[in-house]
Design a protein around this motif. Structure first.
Motif, PDB file in Angstrom:
ATOM      1  N   LYS A 161      73.827  37.144 -70.429  1.00 52.71           N
ATOM      2  CA  LYS A 161      75.032  37.952 -70.223  1.00 52.71           C
ATOM      3  C   LYS A 161      74.729  39.413 -70.540  1.00 52.71           C
ATOM      4  CE  LYS A 161      79.910  38.350 -71.521  1.00 52.71           C
ATOM      5  NZ  LYS A 161      81.016  37.787 -72.355  1.00 52.71           N
ATOM      6  N   GLY A 162      75.081  40.286 -69.610  1.00 48.20           N
ATOM      7  CA  GLY A 162      74.877  41.714 -69.814  1.00 48.20           C
ATOM      8  C   GLY A 162      73.429  42.155 -69.738  1.00 48.20           C
ATOM      9  N   MET A 163      72.548  41.293 -69.191  1.00 45.77           N
ATOM     10  CA  MET A 163      71.126  41.622 -69.114  1.00 45.77           C
ATOM     11  C   MET A 163      70.704  42.084 -67.724  1.00 45.77           C
ATOM     12  SD  MET A 163      69.499  41.104 -72.064  1.00 45.77           S
ATOM     13  CE  MET A 163      67.828  40.555 -71.728  1.00 45.77           C
ATOM     14  N   ALA A 171      64.708  34.475 -62.965  1.00 48.12           N
ATOM     15  CA  ALA A 171      65.385  35.677 -62.474  1.00 48.12           C
ATOM     16  C   ALA A 171      65.463  36.735 -63.568  1.00 48.12           C
ATOM     17  CB  ALA A 171      66.788  35.321 -61.979  1.00 48.12           C
ATOM     18  N   GLN A 172      65.769  36.298 -64.791  1.00 55.72           N
ATOM     19  CA  GLN A 172      65.816  37.232 -65.910  1.00 55.72           C
ATOM     20  C   GLN A 172      64.427  37.771 -66.218  1.00 55.72           C
ATOM     21  OE1 GLN A 172      68.894  38.150 -67.774  1.00 55.72           O
ATOM     22  NE2 GLN A 172      67.379  39.791 -67.880  1.00 55.72           N
ATOM     23  N   ASP A 173      63.449  36.884 -66.143  1.00 65.38           N
ATOM     24  CA  ASP A 173      62.059  37.271 -66.383  1.00 65.38           C
ATOM     25  C   ASP A 173      61.621  38.372 -65.411  1.00 65.38           C
ATOM     26  OD1 ASP A 173      59.381  36.333 -67.750  1.00 65.38           O
ATOM     27  OD2 ASP A 173      58.921  36.535 -65.623  1.00 65.38           O
ATOM     28  N   ALA A 174      62.043  38.204 -64.150  1.00 67.13           N
ATOM     29  CA  ALA A 174      61.614  39.138 -63.104  1.00 67.13           C
ATOM     30  C   ALA A 174      62.107  40.559 -63.341  1.00 67.13           C
ATOM     31  CB  ALA A 174      62.087  38.641 -61.740  1.00 67.13           C
ATOM     32  N   TRP A 215      55.030  42.221 -66.621  1.00 66.06           N
ATOM     33  CA  TRP A 215      53.720  41.668 -66.310  1.00 66.06           C
ATOM     34  C   TRP A 215      53.799  40.162 -66.101  1.00 66.06           C
ATOM     35  CZ3 TRP A 215      50.231  45.238 -65.194  1.00 66.06           C
ATOM     36  CH2 TRP A 215      50.382  46.511 -65.756  1.00 66.06           C
ATOM     37  N   PRO A 216      53.016  39.644 -65.140  1.00 58.81           N
ATOM     38  CA  PRO A 216      53.045  38.198 -64.838  1.00 58.81           C
ATOM     39  C   PRO A 216      52.724  37.313 -66.042  1.00 58.81           C
ATOM     40  CG  PRO A 216      51.870  39.387 -63.109  1.00 58.81           C
ATOM     41  CD  PRO A 216      52.099  40.361 -64.226  1.00 58.81           C
ATOM     42  N   ASP A 217      51.932  37.818 -66.978  1.00 60.81           N
ATOM     43  CA  ASP A 217      51.563  37.007 -68.133  1.00 60.81           C
ATOM     44  C   ASP A 217      52.612  37.057 -69.240  1.00 60.81           C
ATOM     45  OD1 ASP A 217      50.938  39.424 -69.772  1.00 60.81           O
ATOM     46  OD2 ASP A 217      49.248  39.579 -68.392  1.00 60.81           O
ATOM     47  N   GLN A 218      53.698  37.785 -69.003  1.00 62.55           N
ATOM     48  CA  GLN A 218      54.803  37.823 -69.957  1.00 62.55           C
ATOM     49  C   GLN A 218      55.927  36.919 -69.462  1.00 62.55           C
ATOM     50  OE1 GLN A 218      55.677  42.041 -69.915  1.00 62.55           O
ATOM     51  NE2 GLN A 218      54.368  42.431 -71.685  1.00 62.55           N
ATOM     52  N   THR A 219      56.568  36.254 -70.388  1.00 66.50           N
ATOM     53  CA  THR A 219      57.642  35.327 -70.022  1.00 66.50           C
ATOM     54  C   THR A 219      58.861  35.570 -70.892  1.00 66.50           C
ATOM     55  OG1 THR A 219      56.042  33.622 -69.362  1.00 66.50           O
ATOM     56  CG2 THR A 219      58.291  32.900 -69.771  1.00 66.50           C
ATOM     57  N   TRP A 220      60.005  35.808 -70.235  1.00 65.38           N
ATOM     58  CA  TRP A 220      61.245  35.982 -70.980  1.00 65.38           C
ATOM     59  C   TRP A 220      61.695  34.647 -71.546  1.00 65.38           C
ATOM     60  CZ3 TRP A 220      66.154  33.905 -70.338  1.00 65.38           C
ATOM     61  CH2 TRP A 220      67.159  34.485 -71.130  1.00 65.38           C
ATOM     62  N   ASP A 221      62.143  34.670 -72.777  1.00 66.81           N
ATOM     63  CA  ASP A 221      62.624  33.451 -73.419  1.00 66.81           C
ATOM     64  C   ASP A 221      63.862  33.789 -74.241  1.00 66.81           C
ATOM     65  OD1 ASP A 221      62.889  31.225 -75.387  1.00 66.81           O
ATOM     66  OD2 ASP A 221      61.018  30.540 -74.462  1.00 66.81           O
ATOM     67  N   PRO A 237      58.504  44.144 -73.704  1.00 71.87           N
ATOM     68  CA  PRO A 237      59.950  44.357 -73.782  1.00 71.87           C
ATOM     69  C   PRO A 237      60.608  43.266 -74.621  1.00 71.87           C
ATOM     70  CG  PRO A 237      59.161  44.536 -71.515  1.00 71.87           C
ATOM     71  CD  PRO A 237      58.031  43.979 -72.321  1.00 71.87           C
ATOM     72  N   PRO A 238      61.723  43.566 -75.264  1.00 72.16           N
ATOM     73  CA  PRO A 238      62.421  42.554 -76.058  1.00 72.16           C
ATOM     74  C   PRO A 238      62.709  41.303 -75.231  1.00 72.16           C
ATOM     75  CG  PRO A 238      63.389  44.720 -76.401  1.00 72.16           C
ATOM     76  CD  PRO A 238      62.424  44.867 -75.273  1.00 72.16           C
ATOM     77  N   GLY A 239      62.387  40.175 -75.799  1.00 68.97           N
ATOM     78  CA  GLY A 239      62.575  38.914 -75.082  1.00 68.97           C
ATOM     79  C   GLY A 239      61.325  38.423 -74.384  1.00 68.97           C
ATOM     80  N   CYS A 240      60.308  39.269 -74.279  1.00 65.74           N
ATOM     81  CA  CYS A 240      59.076  38.907 -73.581  1.00 65.74           C
ATOM     82  C   CYS A 240      57.884  38.769 -74.524  1.00 65.74           C
ATOM     83  CB  CYS A 240      58.734  39.954 -72.513  1.00 65.74           C
ATOM     84  SG  CYS A 240      60.038  40.256 -71.304  1.00 65.74           S
ATOM     85  N   SER A 241      58.086  39.024 -75.791  1.00 68.33           N
ATOM     86  CA  SER A 241      56.980  39.036 -76.740  1.00 68.33           C
ATOM     87  C   SER A 241      56.710  37.659 -77.339  1.00 68.33           C
ATOM     88  CB  SER A 241      57.294  40.022 -77.878  1.00 68.33           C
ATOM     89  OG  SER A 241      56.323  39.929 -78.902  1.00 68.33           O
TER      90      SER A 241
END
Length: 335
Positions: free
Chosen positions: A124-126, A186-189, A194-200, A270-274
């Motif tokens: 939400k709001g991202m 979709a959020q990850d994109a 970077w492709p090796d980063q994943t939003w969680d 970025p926050p959420g990708c670390s």
């Protein structure tokens, strides 16, 4: 015996008809029992019920193979009653098994539902379009309706409805999992460059109960299930170098990720990708922060034995060479 022969002779066609009818009834019942035995394979709560039915089928076939005169004397009633009882036991066991499948499917659904709700809330709001998030909400609504129907079905004895409820739960759980992954992607994109980063959605939001302090660096934390591997790695490292691993960074809250992130620099994700936000990464100093040192080389050779590894992106030829960054292998299995 003479009397029996006389009776049979007097009965004539009536007795022959009666024997034929009884034989036909038992044969039909036995054929139905065989179909039930085949259909119940792997679908009973107690295998002994199928064993019992199999034994009664064999007994019925023995009766059917007897001479007509023997069946007239002994009758087929006992065989029919035993076959009916054994079939009923299998049918009841199938209902019990189907009910357990529904319960298991509902229990399994709970984790998928919790994950979906977490992702939905976290996005939400991202920056995502509401229609994209709406697809996940629709999947959650559908699963809730299926779950309510399953709850009602559990109160009944209808085998077909129970089996359908279990199948519907499984199908809709899969649909929910796919919708959750689609929203995550979709959020990850739009969040992780970077492709090796994943939003969680859990990044930087791990509950304290799931974290553990590193014993020799108590101001630093990793996820509790990754700690023992790190302790074992440190013990082996200490035997060689006479000192603990130098921990410079570990778990990062979402807020700390945000404070470190600079869009103009690739150094911090970025926050959420670390991976630091998942409690499964540490930055190590004490010589390890430089490629090709004795300490770094030792870790490259031995760390993975203890469940820690140096990711490809941090290698000398990677997109961001960082000799100091090491990650738990738990990341590989998505744990």
């Amino acid at each position: 015996m003479v009397t029996l022969v006389v009776v049979l002779a007097m009965g004539g066609g009536g007795l022959a008809w009666y024997a034929a009818e009884e034989t036909a009834d038992l044969a039909t019942q036995n054929a139905t029992a065989k179909q039930l035995l085949a259909a119940s394979d792997g679908k009973v709560a107690e295998q002994t019920t199928r064993d019992g039915l199999s034994a009664q089928i064999a007994e019925a076939e023995t009766v059917l193979a007897e001479p007509v005169l023997t069946r007239l004397v002994t009758g087929t009633g006992d065989a029919r009653d035993s076959l009916e009882a054994a079939s009923g036991a299998v049918e009841a066991s199938m209902v019990e098994f189907a009910r357990s499948q529904v319960t298991a499917a509902r229990n399994g659904m709970a984790s998928a539902q919790a994950r979906a709700e977490k992702v939905y809330t976290a996005t939400k709001g991202m920056g995502l379009d509401d229609a994209v998030r709406g697809q996940l909400q629709a999947a959650l609504d559908t699963l809730a309706a299926v779950d309510a129907a399953a709850d009602e079905t559990l109160a009944g004895e209808d085998l077909g409805k129970l089996e359908k409820a279990a199948a519907d739960l499984s199908t809709n759980r899969s649909a929910l999992t796919l919708a959750t992954q689609s929203l995550t992607d979709a959020q990850d994109a739009i969040t992780c460059p970077w492709p090796d980063q994943t939003w969680d959605p859990d990044s930087g939001k791990i509950p304290s109960s799931a974290l553990a302090a590193i014993p020799w660096a108590p101001t630093h934390f990793v996820r509790a299930d990754a700690l023992q591997d790190l302790v074992d790695l440190d013990a082996a490292y200490s035997q060689v170098f006479g000192e603990h691993l130098t921990i410079n960074s570990s778990y990062r809250t979402y807020e700390s990720q945000a404070s470190l992130y600079d869009p103009a620099s690739p150094t911090a994700a970025p926050p959420g990708c670390s991976t630091h936000g998942l409690g499964l990464a540490v930055d190590i100093g004490g010589g390890v922060q430089t490629f090709d040192t004795e300490q770094y080389t030792w870790l490259k050779q031995h760390a993975e034995t203890y469940g820690w590894t140096h990711p490809d992106w941090a290698e000398p030829a990677g997109r961001m060479p960082e000799p100091w960054h090491w990650e738990s292998v738990l990341l590989r299995v998505g744990s």
